[in-house]
Design an enzyme around this catalytic site. Structure first.
Site, PDB file in Angstrom:
ATOM      1  CB  VAL A  88      38.332 -12.504  86.639  1.00  0.00           C
ATOM      2  CG1 VAL A  88      39.788 -12.148  86.893  1.00  0.00           C
ATOM      3  CG2 VAL A  88      37.966 -12.268  85.175  1.00  0.00           C
ATOM      4  CD  GLU A 106      24.238 -19.083  85.373  1.00  0.00           C
ATOM      5  OE1 GLU A 106      24.771 -18.694  86.407  1.00  0.00           O
ATOM      6  OE2 GLU A 106      24.407 -20.238  84.899  1.00  0.00           O
ATOM      7  CB  CYS A 166      26.442 -12.203  93.973  1.00  0.00           C
ATOM      8  SG  CYS A 166      27.337 -11.593  92.570  1.00  0.00           S
ATOM      9  CG  HIS A 210      25.968 -13.940  86.556  1.00  0.00           C
ATOM     10  ND1 HIS A 210      26.459 -14.418  87.758  1.00  0.00           N
ATOM     11  CD2 HIS A 210      25.446 -15.012  85.915  1.00  0.00           C
ATOM     12  CE1 HIS A 210      26.239 -15.718  87.844  1.00  0.00           C
ATOM     13  NE2 HIS A 210      25.641 -16.106  86.735  1.00  0.00           N
TER      14      HIS A 210
HETATM   15  O1  SUG Z   1      28.539 -18.638  89.595  1.00  0.00           O
HETATM   16  N1  SUG Z   1      31.196 -18.254  91.854  1.00  0.00           N
HETATM   17  C1  SUG Z   1      29.864 -17.863  91.425  1.00  0.00           C
HETATM   18  C2  SUG Z   1      29.664 -16.382  91.636  1.00  0.00           C
HETATM   19  C3  SUG Z   1      28.252 -15.987  91.397  1.00  0.00           C
HETATM   20  C4  SUG Z   1      28.056 -14.505  91.456  1.00  0.00           C
HETATM   21  N2  SUG Z   1      26.696 -14.191  91.270  1.00  0.00           N
HETATM   22  C5  SUG Z   1      26.228 -13.133  90.594  1.00  0.00           C
HETATM   23  N3  SUG Z   1      26.995 -12.405  89.809  1.00  0.00           N
HETATM   24  N4  SUG Z   1      24.978 -12.887  90.676  1.00  0.00           N
HETATM   25  C6  SUG Z   1      29.651 -18.228  89.944  1.00  0.00           C
HETATM   26  O2  SUG Z   1      30.606 -18.099  89.175  1.00  0.00           O
HETATM   27  C7  SUG Z   1      32.948 -19.835  92.417  1.00  0.00           C
HETATM   28  C8  SUG Z   1      33.074 -21.116  93.178  1.00  0.00           C
HETATM   29  C9  SUG Z   1      34.497 -21.562  93.325  1.00  0.00           C
HETATM   30  O3  SUG Z   1      35.307 -21.357  92.429  1.00  0.00           O
HETATM   31  O4  SUG Z   1      34.826 -22.124  94.406  1.00  0.00           O
HETATM   32  C10 SUG Z   1      31.513 -19.543  92.012  1.00  0.00           C
HETATM   33  O5  SUG Z   1      30.728 -20.441  91.841  1.00  0.00           O
END
Ligand code: SUG
Length: 448
Positions: A26, A174, A371, A250
């Site tokens: 989101v 992941e 994260c 996640h």
């Molecule tokens: O994979 N966001 C990452 C966030 C990862 C979070 N990690 C954990 N929950 N462990 C993802 O969605 C956004 C990049 C952008 O839109 O510029 C992004 O990749």
């Protein structure tokens, strides 16, 4: 022998931007195209690393990746000099340039799954790089991730590295974002908890309707096999598909575990009672007493959890056996969440303290405190075998802060990504970084 949980935090790379690249996340979707501040992002991350180190926790750092990824653009057919590749992509396929510029490797909870030596058949610490194949911009991370991890954990007597699983959605992996380990002490055998979003081969498992389930059961099982985990030391659970459809992309957005404790939302899992019973009995077999801390939906809704990232917190063990929760500022600004946290820490339970960090730059792309870190449980001997260049110290913090101040821009928009000068700036910065962290040559521009 003494053992530790070492948190390796991802250093935010110089191209940090809001690309709107992660459908189902989101924050990434809603902040798409906003201008970002890479310098502030990196400094916010470093401040958290320094604060944890100052509190007495073992802290390490994981290097960012080479972006823009010109080699990836070449694989998609863009040609000419590096500058021409970038300019052509900007003109003809901006979304591909944006994806090849993402600093998403900062969220190192997705870099790999790690099993400590006490759990594995050969007594080594095992790493499997995550293929992250649900999103193109993340699927290009794992080759460099593998090289960086190999440079950090180089001693094959203690560390075993597996390359990413086959790059198809059926093995969508992941990494540690869907993996937690329970144990009595970090150096003792524990129970590894794998949470998947769907099964690729078994149609009996339900799946979300709206957003993708990034982790498959088959990927989790493959990682457990590669690491040589025993059946009695592993528990699999399915994420509730309806929370994935509400933005829980996640499992670490809705649950976090540490030691003998699982802190989770009432709606996080399917067949929760069965799962809790299995965790309790398997942890008991290795001498541990499993403890579940469930947050009821009446106190905190799934929507509150997704907006505040309450569960994307770091649950850390203090010397006296109690626990500390590291949460993002967004938890304090959500009245219900903050109220819940006050009652939790005041209840006399195991979680006694909450510390708040400003990680807004990362949060706006859906990345909270959890994260940003990859946990590696190590005993003293293993810790001594880690490349000392990546272990956080006061002088390293100083040099990284100065390095960021010297090399990072404080504003980044799509136009900046199209500027070929950015590539040169990033390469100069990363070349210097590999010397600061003593990593050797790990980036494509250094090895090709
Ligand atoms: O994979 N966001 C990452 C966030 C990862 C979070 N990690 C954990 N929950 N462990 C993802 O969605 C956004 C990049 C952008 O839109 O510029 C992004 O990749």
């Amino acid at each position: 022998m003494k053992s530790y949980e070492v948190n390796f935090d991802g250093l935010v790379g110089p191209t940090h931007n809001y690309g709107g690249l992660s459908y189902g996340n989101v924050a990434s979707q809603s902040n798409s195209q906003q201008s970002s501040n890479p310098k502030e992002a990196a400094l916010q991350g470093l401040a958290k690393m320094k604060a944890l180190m100052d509190m007495g926790f073992q802290q390490g750092v994981l290097a960012p990746q080479e972006r823009p990824d010109v080699a990836a653009l070449r694989r998609l057919g863009f040609a000419g000099s590096d500058a021409e590749v970038i300019q052509q992509a900007a003109k003809e396929a901006m979304p591909l340039l944006v994806a090849s510029c993402s600093a998403s490797s900062m969220w190192v909870a997705n870099a790999a799954t790690v099993s400590p030596s006490a759990d594995t058949a050969d007594g080594r610490v095992h790493f499997t790089a995550a293929n992250l194949n649900c999103k193109y911009h993340r699927s290009i991370e794992h080759p460099t991730t593998s090289r960086v991890l190999a440079a950090m954990f180089a001693d094959s007597k203690h560390f075993a590295h597996h390359s990413a699983l086959p790059a198809v959605a059926q093995f969508g992996d992941e990494g540690a974002a869907n993996h937690t380990r329970f144990c009595r002490a970090y150096g003792e055998a524990g129970v590894e908890f794998f949470v998947f979003g769907r099964s690729a081969f078994d149609t009996r498992y339900p799946a979300p309707q709206r957003y993708p389930a990034r982790q498959t059961l088959e990927a989790s099982r493959a990682v457990a096999r590669l690491h040589g985990l025993k059946e009695e030391g592993v528990v699999y659970a399915q994420q509730n598909p309806s929370v994935i459809d509400q933005g829980v992309f996640h499992n670490d957005v809705i649950a976090v575990g540490n030691g003998e404790v699982l802190f989770y939302h009432e709606d996080a899992f399917l067949e929760t009672d069965k799962m809790l019973a299995e965790l309790t009995s398997k942890l008991a077999k290795v001498g541990g007493k499993f403890q579940a801390v469930c947050v009821p939906r009446s106190a905190v809704t799934v929507d509150d959890a997704v907006r505040s990232y309450l569960f994307n917190s770091q649950l850390l063990s203090r010397a006296d056996g109690s626990m500390l929760l590291i949460v993002p500022e967004e938890c304090r600004s959500n009245e219900r969440v903050w109220q819940y946290l006050q009652s939790l820490t005041g209840s006399g339970g195991v979680i006694r303290e909450v510390k708040v960090f400003d990680l807004k730059q990362s949060m706006q792309n859906g990345g909270g405190p959890a994260c940003l870190r990859l946990r590696v449980a190590l005993n003293e001997t293993e810790l001594a075998a880690v490349n000392p260049g990546v272990i956080m110290t006061a002088p390293l913090y100083e040099s990284l802060t100065q390095w960021v101040e010297r090399h990072y821009r404080d504003r980044m928009t799509e136009n900046d990504l199209a500027d070929p000068q950015l590539l040169l700036e990033c390469r100069a910065a990363l070349d210097e970084l590999t010397q600061i962290l003593k990593l050797g040559a790990v980036y494509p521009f250094q090895i090709n």
